[in-house]
Design a protein around this motif. Structure first.
Motif, PDB file in Angstrom:
ATOM      1  N   TRP A  69     114.531  92.524  91.994  1.00 22.69           N
ATOM      2  CA  TRP A  69     114.412  92.664  91.121  1.00 22.69           C
ATOM      3  C   TRP A  69     113.518  91.115  90.355  1.00 22.69           C
ATOM      4  CZ3 TRP A  69     119.761  93.777  89.268  1.00 22.69           C
ATOM      5  CH2 TRP A  69     119.563  95.940  89.573  1.00 22.69           C
ATOM      6  N   THR A  70     114.168  90.468  90.947  1.00 26.72           N
ATOM      7  CA  THR A  70     113.317  88.766  90.538  1.00 26.72           C
ATOM      8  C   THR A  70     112.184  88.603  91.408  1.00 26.72           C
ATOM      9  OG1 THR A  70     114.730  87.101  91.437  1.00 26.72           O
ATOM     10  CG2 THR A  70     114.829  87.896  89.439  1.00 26.72           C
ATOM     11  N   TRP A 193     123.418 101.092  93.404  1.00 24.47           N
ATOM     12  CA  TRP A 193     121.944 100.022  93.600  1.00 24.47           C
ATOM     13  C   TRP A 193     121.329 100.447  95.020  1.00 24.47           C
ATOM     14  CZ3 TRP A 193     119.856  96.217  96.350  1.00 24.47           C
ATOM     15  CH2 TRP A 193     118.318  96.060  96.183  1.00 24.47           C
TER      16      TRP A 193
END
Length: 206
Positions: A69-70, A193
């Motif tokens: 995500w980052t 996820w």
């Protein structure tokens, strides 16, 4: 192009993380020595070390989603240390039970664990953590090969599920599931996820 944040690659990053991971142990040690664990210190130690084991397991599972995500691949360099601390607190949890509950009576421990489902699944989770901790160094990766090493370390998913089942059964006697629900939701989201990502990758490969 993804650029790693300088703080993640700083030489002090790992020592700082190590110190942060030791803080719960330091606090528990101090609280026990200063008689600040409440009316039932044994229960407080057993429960606290179990809670921190679950928290570190959640952190281990969170590293990859956070890395994606980052867009910070450097986060992966901290996963091994976090995993070893999950094992550290799991061992402390078992030792607290073995010493404070069972008086280090090995025969009594061997009789007690199979009788109680929550103790049995917790002990199984600890046993499964042993090979992961034992192979958490570069030489083990080379000896096993990357594919086999990764397959072995996927045991962490099953360990997390056993840990939450252990917590659920432990709280079932008191009909107190509030904390269990929080940890279960976190673990379900992190495993969900991964499952969604696996399905997407298979769909793209088809």
């Amino acid at each position: 192009m993804t650029v790693a944040r300088p703080a993640l690659l700083h030489p002090a990053a790992k020592p700082l993380l190590f110190a942060l991971c030791l803080l719960p142990f330091a606090w528990l040690f101090y609280a026990a020595a200063a008689n600040q664990l409440g009316a039932n210190p044994a229960e407080a130690l057993i429960r606290s070390t179990g809670d921190w084991t679950l928290r570190f397991l959640c952190l281990v599972l969170a590293v990859t989603p956070l890395r994606v995500w980052t867009k910070q691949p450097a986060l992966a360099r901290f996963r091994r240390m976090i995993g070893l601390f999950a094992f550290f607190y799991a061992v402390l949890h078992f030792l607290a039970y073995a010493w404070l509950d069972m008086g280090l009576d090995l025969a009594a421990i061997a009789r007690d664990i199979p009788k109680r489902p929550f103790a049995l699944v917790g002990f199984l989770a600890l046993l499964l953590l042993v090979p992961l901790a034992a192979t958490s160094f570069n030489r083990a990766i080379k000896a096993l090969g990357a594919a086999r090493w990764q397959a072995l370390h996927r045991l962490v998913y099953g360990i997390a599920l056993l840990a939450i089942l252990h917590f659920f059964w432990m709280r079932a006697g008191k009909n107190d599931f509030a904390e269990v629900a929080v940890y279960a939701a976190v673990i379900a989201a992190l495993l969900g996820w991964r499952l969604a990502r696996l399905r997407r990758s298979r769909a793209l490969a088809a």
